[in-house]
Design a protein around this motif. Structure first.
Motif, PDB file in Angstrom:
ATOM      1  N   VAL A   1      75.087  48.168  54.980  1.00  0.00           N
ATOM      2  CA  VAL A   1      75.453  49.369  54.214  1.00  0.00           C
ATOM      3  C   VAL A   1      76.611  50.033  54.841  1.00  0.00           C
ATOM      4  CG1 VAL A   1      74.625  50.759  52.519  1.00  0.00           C
ATOM      5  CG2 VAL A   1      73.788  48.835  53.471  1.00  0.00           C
ATOM      6  N   PHE A   2      77.697  51.137  54.337  1.00  0.00           N
ATOM      7  CA  PHE A   2      78.565  51.775  54.190  1.00  0.00           C
ATOM      8  C   PHE A   2      78.806  52.238  53.959  1.00  0.00           C
ATOM      9  CE2 PHE A   2      79.869  47.932  57.353  1.00  0.00           C
ATOM     10  CZ  PHE A   2      79.785  48.749  59.144  1.00  0.00           C
ATOM     11  N   ASN A   3      79.102  53.909  53.347  1.00  0.00           N
ATOM     12  CA  ASN A   3      79.433  54.605  52.955  1.00  0.00           C
ATOM     13  C   ASN A   3      80.921  54.422  52.368  1.00  0.00           C
ATOM     14  OD1 ASN A   3      80.696  56.270  54.577  1.00  0.00           O
ATOM     15  ND2 ASN A   3      78.514  57.594  54.441  1.00  0.00           N
ATOM     16  N   ARG A   4      81.733  55.147  51.792  1.00  0.00           N
ATOM     17  CA  ARG A   4      83.302  55.033  51.562  1.00  0.00           C
ATOM     18  C   ARG A   4      83.958  55.851  52.148  1.00  0.00           C
ATOM     19  NH1 ARG A   4      81.197  52.982  47.300  1.00  0.00           N
ATOM     20  NH2 ARG A   4      81.891  52.835  45.589  1.00  0.00           N
ATOM     21  N   SER A   5      83.622  56.588  53.453  1.00  0.00           N
ATOM     22  CA  SER A   5      84.074  56.947  54.366  1.00  0.00           C
ATOM     23  C   SER A   5      84.206  56.223  55.530  1.00  0.00           C
ATOM     24  CB  SER A   5      83.381  58.885  55.424  1.00  0.00           C
ATOM     25  OG  SER A   5      83.191  59.516  53.694  1.00  0.00           O
ATOM     26  N   GLY A   6      83.245  54.908  55.506  1.00  0.00           N
ATOM     27  CA  GLY A   6      83.217  53.702  56.436  1.00  0.00           C
ATOM     28  C   GLY A   6      82.001  54.011  57.144  1.00  0.00           C
ATOM     29  N   GLU A   7      81.097  55.388  57.458  1.00  0.00           N
ATOM     30  CA  GLU A   7      79.780  55.395  57.935  1.00  0.00           C
ATOM     31  C   GLU A   7      78.605  53.729  57.749  1.00  0.00           C
ATOM     32  OE1 GLU A   7      79.497  60.033  58.868  1.00  0.00           O
ATOM     33  OE2 GLU A   7      79.191  59.278  56.704  1.00  0.00           O
ATOM     34  N   LEU A   8      78.265  53.806  58.709  1.00  0.00           N
ATOM     35  CA  LEU A   8      77.007  52.661  58.754  1.00  0.00           C
ATOM     36  C   LEU A   8      75.602  53.269  58.292  1.00  0.00           C
ATOM     37  CD1 LEU A   8      76.030  49.790  58.967  1.00  0.00           C
ATOM     38  CD2 LEU A   8      75.859  50.349  61.143  1.00  0.00           C
ATOM     39  N   LEU A   9      74.736  52.663  57.558  1.00  0.00           N
ATOM     40  CA  LEU A   9      73.765  53.014  57.490  1.00  0.00           C
ATOM     41  C   LEU A   9      72.435  52.039  58.483  1.00  0.00           C
ATOM     42  CD1 LEU A   9      71.387  54.851  55.849  1.00  0.00           C
ATOM     43  CD2 LEU A   9      71.056  52.842  54.606  1.00  0.00           C
ATOM     44  N   VAL A  10      72.158  52.954  59.335  1.00  0.00           N
ATOM     45  CA  VAL A  10      71.216  52.453  60.260  1.00  0.00           C
ATOM     46  C   VAL A  10      69.472  53.114  60.227  1.00  0.00           C
ATOM     47  CG1 VAL A  10      70.638  52.478  62.729  1.00  0.00           C
ATOM     48  CG2 VAL A  10      73.071  52.222  62.222  1.00  0.00           C
ATOM     49  N   THR A  11      68.402  51.907  60.352  1.00  0.00           N
ATOM     50  CA  THR A  11      67.245  51.757  60.093  1.00  0.00           C
ATOM     51  C   THR A  11      67.077  51.569  61.383  1.00  0.00           C
ATOM     52  OG1 THR A  11      67.595  49.731  59.241  1.00  0.00           O
ATOM     53  CG2 THR A  11      67.582  51.513  57.545  1.00  0.00           C
ATOM     54  N   ARG A  12      65.525  52.692  61.127  1.00  0.00           N
ATOM     55  CA  ARG A  12      64.591  51.821  61.830  1.00  0.00           C
ATOM     56  C   ARG A  12      63.382  51.387  61.897  1.00  0.00           C
ATOM     57  NH1 ARG A  12      63.434  53.335  66.836  1.00  0.00           N
ATOM     58  NH2 ARG A  12      64.758  55.231  66.783  1.00  0.00           N
ATOM     59  N   ARG A  13      62.969  50.271  62.688  1.00  0.00           N
ATOM     60  CA  ARG A  13      61.984  49.396  61.407  1.00  0.00           C
ATOM     61  C   ARG A  13      61.336  49.795  61.420  1.00  0.00           C
ATOM     62  NH1 ARG A  13      62.909  43.847  60.178  1.00  0.00           N
ATOM     63  NH2 ARG A  13      61.357  42.713  61.479  1.00  0.00           N
ATOM     64  N   ALA A  14      59.944  49.593  60.009  1.00  0.00           N
ATOM     65  CA  ALA A  14      58.184  50.096  60.320  1.00  0.00           C
ATOM     66  C   ALA A  14      57.652  49.965  61.301  1.00  0.00           C
ATOM     67  CB  ALA A  14      57.885  50.102  58.753  1.00  0.00           C
ATOM     68  N   ARG A  15      56.988  50.775  61.950  1.00  0.00           N
ATOM     69  CA  ARG A  15      55.896  50.626  63.072  1.00  0.00           C
ATOM     70  C   ARG A  15      55.138  49.654  63.208  1.00  0.00           C
ATOM     71  NH1 ARG A  15      58.629  54.960  64.080  1.00  0.00           N
ATOM     72  NH2 ARG A  15      59.342  55.226  66.055  1.00  0.00           N
ATOM     73  N   SER A  16      54.574  49.323  61.540  1.00  0.00           N
ATOM     74  CA  SER A  16      53.770  48.075  61.207  1.00  0.00           C
ATOM     75  C   SER A  16      54.713  46.720  60.555  1.00  0.00           C
ATOM     76  CB  SER A  16      53.582  48.755  59.945  1.00  0.00           C
ATOM     77  OG  SER A  16      54.846  48.211  59.042  1.00  0.00           O
ATOM     78  N   LYS A  17      56.004  46.831  61.112  1.00  0.00           N
ATOM     79  CA  LYS A  17      56.731  44.817  60.566  1.00  0.00           C
ATOM     80  C   LYS A  17      55.798  44.427  61.835  1.00  0.00           C
ATOM     81  CE  LYS A  17      59.411  44.556  58.809  1.00  0.00           C
ATOM     82  NZ  LYS A  17      60.414  44.317  57.631  1.00  0.00           N
ATOM     83  N   THR A  18      56.055  43.354  62.148  1.00  0.00           N
ATOM     84  CA  THR A  18      55.469  41.941  63.376  1.00  0.00           C
ATOM     85  C   THR A  18      56.354  42.083  63.963  1.00  0.00           C
ATOM     86  OG1 THR A  18      54.614  40.612  60.830  1.00  0.00           O
ATOM     87  CG2 THR A  18      54.995  39.363  62.828  1.00  0.00           C
ATOM     88  N   THR A  19      57.420  41.467  63.675  1.00  0.00           N
ATOM     89  CA  THR A  19      58.894  41.270  64.275  1.00  0.00           C
ATOM     90  C   THR A  19      59.419  42.534  65.204  1.00  0.00           C
ATOM     91  OG1 THR A  19      60.336  40.979  62.785  1.00  0.00           O
ATOM     92  CG2 THR A  19      58.915  39.287  64.294  1.00  0.00           C
ATOM     93  N   TRP A  20      59.880  43.035  66.116  1.00  0.00           N
ATOM     94  CA  TRP A  20      60.377  44.780  66.543  1.00  0.00           C
ATOM     95  C   TRP A  20      60.164  45.425  65.634  1.00  0.00           C
ATOM     96  CZ3 TRP A  20      61.520  39.028  67.606  1.00  0.00           C
ATOM     97  CH2 TRP A  20      62.213  39.704  69.637  1.00  0.00           C
ATOM     98  N   PRO A  21      59.073  46.381  65.516  1.00  0.00           N
ATOM     99  CA  PRO A  21      58.300  47.370  65.248  1.00  0.00           C
ATOM    100  C   PRO A  21      59.267  48.165  66.091  1.00  0.00           C
ATOM    101  CG  PRO A  21      56.881  46.504  66.045  1.00  0.00           C
ATOM    102  CD  PRO A  21      57.840  45.246  66.340  1.00  0.00           C
ATOM    103  N   GLY A  22      59.501  49.453  64.760  1.00  0.00           N
ATOM    104  CA  GLY A  22      60.132  50.982  65.500  1.00  0.00           C
ATOM    105  C   GLY A  22      61.850  50.260  66.191  1.00  0.00           C
ATOM    106  N   VAL A  23      61.739  49.389  65.626  1.00  0.00           N
ATOM    107  CA  VAL A  23      62.907  48.715  66.959  1.00  0.00           C
ATOM    108  C   VAL A  23      64.283  49.538  66.224  1.00  0.00           C
ATOM    109  CG1 VAL A  23      65.078  47.378  67.733  1.00  0.00           C
ATOM    110  CG2 VAL A  23      62.371  47.595  68.089  1.00  0.00           C
ATOM    111  N   VAL A  24      65.574  49.986  66.426  1.00  0.00           N
ATOM    112  CA  VAL A  24      66.705  51.001  65.191  1.00  0.00           C
ATOM    113  C   VAL A  24      67.429  49.354  64.994  1.00  0.00           C
ATOM    114  CG1 VAL A  24      68.947  51.909  65.746  1.00  0.00           C
ATOM    115  CG2 VAL A  24      66.779  53.125  66.520  1.00  0.00           C
ATOM    116  N   THR A  25      67.879  48.948  63.909  1.00  0.00           N
ATOM    117  CA  THR A  25      68.638  48.398  63.560  1.00  0.00           C
ATOM    118  C   THR A  25      70.049  48.188  62.869  1.00  0.00           C
ATOM    119  OG1 THR A  25      68.321  45.871  63.411  1.00  0.00           O
ATOM    120  CG2 THR A  25      67.132  47.316  61.867  1.00  0.00           C
TER     121      THR A  25
END
Length: 191
Positions: free
Chosen positions: A37-61
């Motif tokens: 997801v990008f905004n109109r300025s070309g910035e990327l929306l970076v998220t950190r996965r919830a720590r409760s996720k089965t795969t790669w919990p708490g990892v930036v993605t």
């Protein structure tokens, strides 16, 4: 129960499995997607996965990931997950990498094994996080994100790291990346 589409090596659907039980030490190849997801300025929306996720919990993605339900078109699946995880609209969803595939093993032996087309959407709406999916987010310029990931200064999910390399080859301006042909999607995407 949420279902995922199981695939053969050519990307053809060969069955379904419960999402809750599909990820283990011998995870079968299955259909997924990633969205940047990008905004109109070309910035990327970076998220950190919830720590409760089965795969790669708490990892930036990247911004959003998920699995299309059996028979669900990718655009509908991406729209659904953007709404459910981030509370975001998806005015347009563009296909970037139709045949991205990866396999990665977590430290505990759990495997991700996905044929995972990559999409882009653009919105200036601020996210409303679903805590079971995402712990936090931030907007970052694409050149900075690219530099941090490729330089090893920012640890990201294995799929994100591989996708960033391939997305960088599309050009410097993420809003100007060429849209891929939907005919290049895996056969399972056709239903």
């Amino acid at each position: 129960m949420e279902q995922v589409v199981l695939l053969d090596e050519q990307g053809r659907g060969i069955g379904t499995a419960d999402k809750a039980t599909v990820h283990h030490r011998d995870t079968p190849l299955h259909l997924a997607f990633s969205c940047y997801v990008f905004n109109r300025s070309g910035e990327l929306l970076v998220t950190r996965r919830a720590r409760s996720k089965t795969t790669w919990p708490g990892v930036v993605t990247n911004s959003c990931c998920g699995h299309p339900a059996p028979g669900e078109p990718f655009t509908a699946a991406v729209t659904r997950r953007l709404r459910d995880e981030l509370g975001l609209p998806a005015p347009a969803i563009d296909l970037m990498l139709p045949r991205f595939r990866y396999r990665a093993v977590m430290g505990n032996g759990v495997v991700e094994n996905e044929l995972c087309p990559v999409f882009r959407t653009v919105t200036d709406t601020q996210p409303r996080l679903e805590p079971a999916e995402v712990d936090e987010y931030g907007w970052v310029s694409w050149p900075l994100f690219l530099s941090l990931v490729t330089g090893g200064e920012l640890a990201v999910s294995p799929w994100c790291g591989q996708q960033v390399d391939q997305l960088a080859a599309l050009g410097d301006d993420p809003l100007g990346w060429p849209v891929a042909d939907a005919g290049e999607l895996p056969p399972a995407a056709a239903g």
